[in-house]
Design an enzyme around this catalytic site. Sequence first.
Site, PDB file in Angstrom:
ATOM      1  CE  LYS A  46      10.471  29.005   5.684  1.00  0.00           C
ATOM      2  NZ  LYS A  46      10.260  27.784   4.894  1.00  0.00           N
TER       3      LYS A  46
ATOM      4  CE  LYS B 279      19.096  24.729  14.211  1.00  0.00           C
ATOM      5  NZ  LYS B 279      17.748  24.178  14.033  1.00  0.00           N
TER       6      LYS B 279
ATOM      7  CE  LYS C 277      19.219  23.320   4.173  1.00  0.00           C
ATOM      8  NZ  LYS C 277      18.940  21.967   3.857  1.00  0.00           N
TER       9      LYS C 277
HETATM   10  P1  AMP Z   1      16.645  22.127   8.009  1.00  0.00           P
HETATM   11  O1  AMP Z   1      17.947  22.015   7.300  1.00  0.00           O
HETATM   12  O2  AMP Z   1      16.588  23.290   8.936  1.00  0.00           O
HETATM   13  O3  AMP Z   1      15.442  22.006   7.101  1.00  0.00           O
HETATM   14  O4  AMP Z   1      16.536  20.869   9.002  1.00  0.00           O
HETATM   15  C1  AMP Z   1      16.341  19.547   8.593  1.00  0.00           C
HETATM   16  C2  AMP Z   1      16.501  18.636   9.807  1.00  0.00           C
HETATM   17  O5  AMP Z   1      17.829  18.727  10.347  1.00  0.00           O
HETATM   18  C3  AMP Z   1      15.568  18.975  10.983  1.00  0.00           C
HETATM   19  O6  AMP Z   1      15.048  17.767  11.531  1.00  0.00           O
HETATM   20  C4  AMP Z   1      16.434  19.687  11.993  1.00  0.00           C
HETATM   21  O7  AMP Z   1      16.049  19.463  13.305  1.00  0.00           O
HETATM   22  C5  AMP Z   1      17.804  19.073  11.730  1.00  0.00           C
HETATM   23  N1  AMP Z   1      18.862  20.094  11.976  1.00  0.00           N
HETATM   24  C6  AMP Z   1      19.080  21.224  11.249  1.00  0.00           C
HETATM   25  N2  AMP Z   1      20.137  21.915  11.744  1.00  0.00           N
HETATM   26  C7  AMP Z   1      20.600  21.215  12.821  1.00  0.00           C
HETATM   27  C8  AMP Z   1      21.674  21.409  13.750  1.00  0.00           C
HETATM   28  N3  AMP Z   1      22.509  22.435  13.655  1.00  0.00           N
HETATM   29  N4  AMP Z   1      21.851  20.471  14.715  1.00  0.00           N
HETATM   30  C9  AMP Z   1      21.029  19.408  14.806  1.00  0.00           C
HETATM   31  N5  AMP Z   1      20.003  19.170  13.964  1.00  0.00           N
HETATM   32  C10 AMP Z   1      19.772  20.047  12.976  1.00  0.00           C
END
Ligand code: AMP
Length: 330
Positions: free
Chosen positions: A116, A197, A200
């Site tokens: 970051k 992956k 967002k």
């Molecule tokens: P984030 O949106 O990156 O802050 O992720 C929040 C939670 O969602 C975390 O526990 C990640 O492991 C899960 N997560 C985010 N993106 C994915 C994805 N594409 N597939 C599975 N889990 C995800």
Amino acid sequence: MGMEKKIIVTGAQPTGGFHLGNYLGAVKNWCSLQEDFECFFFIPNLHAITCPSYSPTELRHNTIQMLAQFMACGLDPKKSHMFIQSSITGHTELAWILGCLTPVGQLFRMTQFKAKSEQKDFVGSGLLYYPILMAADILLYNAHLVPVGEDQKQHVELARDLAVKFNQTYGATFNVPEPYILKTGARVYSLQEPTKKMSKSDPNQKGTIFIFEPIDGIRKKIRSAVTDSGMGITFSKNKPGIANLMDIFAALTGLTVETVEAEYGTHSYSDFKNCVAEAVIEHLKPLQACYFELLKDKEYLNAVLEDSKKVAQAHASRMMAKVYRRVGLF
Ligand code: AMP
Ligand code: TRP
């Protein structure tokens, strides 16, 4: 004497809408923990302000939106505590104390900090301190287990190190928490680049399904998902697009990938995409209805926060009284 339930603590930053990866990989699995554990699901809004360009108005809006998302996805305020980090006294106090035990070198070596801080012109100290605040979130409630994605595992390791160090320095106080990487959590890939992956922040929003976006858009995104030019619904590394759709379909219907292969193997890609789209829509419709109802009822959302806040604050205050005594503070 009843067995005390083990304690789970986890949080999701209020940075906008959940996508299918957040839902299938994280929040849907948290729901199944609610029966067997005492769960603290909170919204780490103090972590969110480490991003220097955030908007205060949006942050407040996203915080309430996150609570509504939690509840629409099945987190139940009768079973779990759901609250906002900044509304509890103790998180930042404990972070300060833990910070005094943390070597700065360990913070500079954190993978997320390095990634970051490279992207930014201005790197606030909050970004460096972020993992300590997260350790405080975890230790304040004496968590046994911390459900997180792989990317947050290093931060839970720091919380473990700090629990051990505090206990050695001041006497046994904290459980040493374990990261809890859910094995059933599906990993969901972008519909446009199925080796990446779902995320967002993906500039190609056609690859990401936000679970509260309009149904028609969801259908369109799934129908135009990128696949190879082959045939047959079979699960293979060489067919990441189809494999991703099969995973999504299996996670939502409760079928195994093998069963999906057996039952849909001879479908055309476009027929199978339609099946996946309908399964996703069927699953998300009631969540969406619930979400939009909840957003209309701010009074209810605030009441949920107030109730949980009382319980969370009681836990936090008890822990902080102990910590202050041990550390020699008043
Ligand atoms: P984030 O949106 O990156 O802050 O992720 C929040 C939670 O969602 C975390 O526990 C990640 O492991 C899960 N997560 C985010 N993106 C994915 C994805 N594409 N597939 C599975 N889990 C995800
Ligand atoms: N840093 C976590 C994330 O970005 C969110 C978080 C903050 C958290 N405090 C926590 C997760 C405590 C688990 C426990 O996903």
